[in-house]
Design an enzyme around this catalytic site. Structure first.
Site, PDB file in Angstrom:
ATOM      1  N   CYS A  11      -6.265   7.612   0.126  1.00  0.00           N
ATOM      2  CA  CYS A  11      -5.909   8.558  -0.921  1.00  0.00           C
ATOM      3  C   CYS A  11      -4.780   9.496  -0.499  1.00  0.00           C
ATOM      4  CB  CYS A  11      -7.128   9.389  -1.313  1.00  0.00           C
ATOM      5  SG  CYS A  11      -7.980  10.136   0.068  1.00  0.00           S
ATOM      6  N   GLY A  37      -3.195   5.784  -3.870  1.00  0.00           N
ATOM      7  CA  GLY A  37      -4.493   5.530  -4.487  1.00  0.00           C
ATOM      8  C   GLY A  37      -4.375   5.377  -5.981  1.00  0.00           C
ATOM      9  N   ASN A 111      -8.200  13.212   2.425  1.00  0.00           N
ATOM     10  CA  ASN A 111      -7.539  11.942   2.710  1.00  0.00           C
ATOM     11  C   ASN A 111      -7.983  11.480   4.091  1.00  0.00           C
ATOM     12  OD1 ASN A 111      -5.718   9.811   3.171  1.00  0.00           O
ATOM     13  ND2 ASN A 111      -4.134  11.212   3.898  1.00  0.00           N
ATOM     14  N   TYR A 252       3.691   0.954   6.173  1.00  0.00           N
ATOM     15  CA  TYR A 252       3.355   0.564   4.805  1.00  0.00           C
ATOM     16  C   TYR A 252       2.964   1.709   3.874  1.00  0.00           C
ATOM     17  CZ  TYR A 252       0.764  -1.407   0.894  1.00  0.00           C
ATOM     18  OH  TYR A 252       0.318  -1.697  -0.358  1.00  0.00           O
TER      19      TYR A 252
END
Length: 466
Positions: A11, A37, A111, A252
């Site tokens: 998230c 997310g 997170n 990523y």
């Protein structure tokens, strides 16, 4: 069907203090963090002595409309976009979580992943705590409520009991706390708007979107409080602090226009593409990248190799989430809806396909097949991360060994499985060199998913083989 990209981070969080349009700016910030997310979103606002919450399942634009935003009256706000890992999905796990107590309201969003969550939950339940969600975020709320003293002391004592990767935002009626785990595994940045309002975000791209100037990153093990628009900082733990940002943030998770711990993400990916060429050159006609997070690495590979970069794959950004289809033929059709090979570019060409990672292998196999069906003569796959062989317990949805195809196959076997003409991964040292290109950058990297060197104890988290 599977999403086009194979790895998901849990998230992103966003917070703003002392602004008349807090909810609106929080909405824009969450929209900038949508890539972190897509399962749920929520905004919690503070107005005088009351906290108000709206949250729902879906994308930010699906959960909120102008009426819902305008009904969130308040000058302080925290928000969250969620991809479920720990705790699973469901509206009860969508954040922020709101706690209403006799001492006032408190909202929390998070997170990352708390690796000792099960140990703490069992202990809290034995002491009478009742949980309303299966999210590990709720554990912090229960810990805080059980402490005594000033709020910042209660929060610090509670945080010191947590282990794992996390960035927390905690909102009370008159103050906001921002926290980063002692290892620095998850990023969290501070910015400031021209009117002096402080802003907190998982990535600097969210600061940019609301017009905030980046001030600094929150340090590992640090808690920052903003009250009366003044910042107070302290270290909440006496335990050993390591600065070990997750390597996958650069590979990523993060947007290319974000800067994490002083390092621009696009630059690190471009460097990784160049390093890939130095380590694994191949004779070919064109270089292409798998949209979107592999484009930077593909540009780097093309620059280093002097092989032209081309847009051989096009991503359809307007395709929503799709359901699992009952046949392989329909599943393959779902891939074509999300990704198209440009036949006029790849036909009769030797193609170097750059991707950021291979996790389960299914997506890579389908993309190689798409390119060959479009007429590519050869497809050489180059991966801008080392092979992912081990589960991540820090907020990424790779928790079992059976999911990780590089744990099951060597490079030669995997190359044959995905149908490529050759396959190579960047080395661990090559990735480190790509990220540590600034001499003053001395932080280490968490590479546990590549080498099994976990930053924390694993507690009850075990490797699942079946």
């Amino acid at each position: 069907m599977d999403d086009l990209k194979e790895v998901h981070e849990e998230c992103g969080v966003f917070g703003i203090f002392q602004h008349q349009d807090a909810a609106q700016l929080c909405y824009y910030g969450l929209h900038a963090l949508q890539h972190r997310g897509q399962e749920g979103a929520g905004i919690l606002v503070s107005h005088q002595d009351h906290l108000s919450l709206h949250k729902g399942e879906g994308l930010v634009t699906e959960v909120f409309n102008p009426d819902k935003i305008n009904n969130l009256h308040g000058i302080h706000a925290i928000g969250h976009v969620r991809y479920s890992t720990a705790g699973g999905g469901g509206i009860m796990n969508v954040q922020p979580l709101l706690f209403r107590t006799m001492n006032g309201d408190m909202g929390i969003c998070h997170n990352g992943n708390i690796v000792n969550a099960d140990v703490l939950r069992l202990e809290l339940e034995s002491q009478g705590s009742i949980f309303s969600s299966s999210s590990d975020t709720e554990i912090l709320g229960h810990l805080i409520k059980r402490q005594k003293g000033h709020m910042i002391d209660r929060i610090c004592v509670s945080l010191d009991q947590l282990d794992g990767a996390f960035a927390f935002l905690i909102l009370l009626e008159d103050c906001l706390y921002a926290v980063r785990d002692r290892y620095g595994l998850r990023p969290l940045a501070i910015g400031q708007l021209p009117n002096g309002s402080y802003v907190f975000a998982s990535e600097t791209c969210a600061l940019d979107i609301v017009g905030a100037q980046f001030i600094r990153d929150i340090e590992p093990g640090e808690i920052v409080r903003v009250k009366n628009n003044q910042l107070l900082s302290r270290i909440y733990t006496q335990k050993t602090i390591h600065d070990q940002i997750c390597a996958m943030e650069y590979v990523y998770f993060s947007r290319p226009d974000s800067t994490i711990d002083g390092i621009n993400v696009h630059t690190t990916r471009k460097n990784a593409g160049k390093q890939l060429y130095y380590e694994s050159p191949v004779d070919a006609d064109i270089v292409i990248g798998v949209p979107d997070s592999s484009i930077s690495a593909a540009i780097g590979y093309a620059e280093a190799s002097h092989i032209p970069y081309e847009m051989g794959l096009i991503k359809n950004k307007y395709v929503g989430r799709t359901f699992i289809q009952p046949t392989q033929e329909l599943r393959n059709q779902g891939v074509r809806m999300k990704l198209s090979a440009v036949a006029s570019i790849v036909k009769d060409k030797k193609v170097i396909m750059i991707d950021d990672s291979i996790v389960r292998g299914t997506t890579s196999k389908r993309i190689v097949s798409l390119l060959k069906e479009a007429g590519a003569k050869e497809v050489h796959v180059r991966i801008a991360s080392p092979a992912i062989k081990y589960p991540c317990f820090y907020g990424v949805d790779t928790s079992t060994l059976k999911e990780l195809i590089s744990h099951q196959m060597n490079v030669s076997q995997l190359c044959q499985y995905i149908g490529a003409d050759s396959l190579a991964f960047i080395s661990e040292e090559g990735l480190k060199r790509s990220i540590h290109f600034k001499k003053e950058y001395t932080c280490d990297l968490c590479m546990a998913c590549f080498n099994k060197q976990y930053v924390t104890p694993l507690y009850n988290n075990e490797f699942e083989h079946d």
